[in-house]
Write a protein that holds these residues in place. Sequence first.
Motif, short mmCIF file in Angstrom:
data_model
loop_
_atom_site.label_atom_id
_atom_site.label_comp_id
_atom_site.label_asym_id
_atom_site.label_seq_id
_atom_site.Cartn_x
_atom_site.Cartn_y
_atom_site.Cartn_z
N UNK A 42 0.69 -1.26 -0.03
CA UNK A 42 -0.16 -0.01 0.06
C UNK A 42 0.89 1.40 -0.09
N UNK A 43 0.71 2.01 -1.06
CA UNK A 43 1.54 3.27 -1.13
C UNK A 43 0.86 4.44 -0.26
N UNK A 44 1.36 4.96 0.53
CA UNK A 44 0.67 6.11 1.26
C UNK A 44 1.63 7.61 0.96
N UNK A 45 0.63 8.30 0.07
CA UNK A 45 1.65 9.33 -0.57
C UNK A 45 0.84 10.87 -0.10
N UNK A 46 1.71 11.90 0.11
CA UNK A 46 1.11 13.14 0.44
C UNK A 46 2.32 14.15 0.60
N UNK A 47 2.08 15.30 0.29
CA UNK A 47 3.09 16.30 0.56
C UNK A 47 3.49 16.50 1.86
N UNK A 48 4.69 17.10 2.09
CA UNK A 48 5.06 17.35 3.38
C UNK A 48 4.27 18.16 4.28
N UNK A 49 4.16 17.39 5.46
CA UNK A 49 2.98 17.93 6.62
C UNK A 49 1.66 17.35 6.35
N UNK A 50 1.34 16.18 5.39
CA UNK A 50 0.32 15.64 5.31
C UNK A 50 -0.11 14.75 6.14
N UNK A 51 0.70 14.38 7.22
CA UNK A 51 0.54 13.51 8.18
C UNK A 51 0.65 12.08 8.06
N UNK A 52 1.51 11.92 6.97
CA UNK A 52 1.63 10.19 6.70
C UNK A 52 2.64 9.70 7.52
N UNK A 53 3.94 10.62 7.79
CA UNK A 53 4.89 10.21 8.69
C UNK A 53 4.49 9.88 10.07
N UNK A 54 3.64 10.97 10.50
CA UNK A 54 2.91 10.58 11.83
C UNK A 54 2.17 9.43 11.93
N UNK A 55 1.38 9.15 10.90
CA UNK A 55 0.74 7.64 11.03
C UNK A 55 1.73 6.61 11.19
N UNK A 56 2.78 6.65 10.07
CA UNK A 56 3.75 5.75 10.46
C UNK A 56 4.35 5.59 11.81
N UNK A 57 4.68 6.61 12.54
CA UNK A 57 5.11 6.48 13.96
C UNK A 57 3.99 5.70 14.92
#
Length: 277
Positions: A42-57
């Motif tokens: 599953x690719x989770x894509x978004x601009x910087x600040x979109x929340x994707x890395x927070x979701x990963x954490x």
Amino acid sequence: MGLLELKSIKKTYFLGSSVWGKRKIVEAVKNVSLTLEEGVCLGLVGESGSGKSTLGKILLGLEKPDQGEVWFQGRNLYNLKAKELKELRRNLQVVFQDCYSAVNPRLTVGEIIAEPLRNYERLTSAQEKKKVQEFLEIVGLCLEDIHKYPHHFSGGQLQRINIARAIALKPKLIILDEAVSALDVLVQVQILNLLAQLKEEFQLSYLFISHDLQAVNYIADRLAVMYKGEVVERLDDMEQLERLEHPVSKKLLSSVLPPYPSGERLGIINNMTKISL
């Protein structure tokens, strides 16, 4: 239920001092629900600040959600005791963007790859060495590299070492958090090819987090687009990539894709030509 299921995840940060004024409220993740099936990338894509890395954490237990549930292999991660969580975590590994800070520079490559094996398996020194050498070969490195230190390697080679460590326990799911974004294009392709091969060989599932839709299209089976903490668009068939409709999806798409004639199938993009390892 899928291998991984997120249910109504919310995460808010309060920035600034409440003594000198009102705190700034940042809703990093807003009511996100996602499902990842076994054997799927599953690719989770978004601009910087979109929340994707927070979701990963949150998935890794590095950040606790304010609301919602994270289910992995049918168990709620945030309801488990420490011992139960440790056992479940052997099937949930991660490869980070910064391949240098992800390793201890004082350890040899053999020790780095052996770390998860030592945490979960009781092996003799000979068994451990054999396994480490096996994974070195799998990721395209030399057996002699086992005695070297991180500073002896390029970024691409070091990321291979991080991947070897991630697959050492043969997990069910690997979270790839911007795992190729710091590498040049040619090395990116090599690493993406390697990840694709490992996915098939070990029947892995990936959550591929990236701001680069080009890399996501290269490896992902399905797509979720995040914007301002929300999943604003989903795609179950990457062959239909050109049909993305949300404005942020179109912006990401236009930044990497040249115009295509109507109905033309999207193949490998730009300079990303598949090459052998």
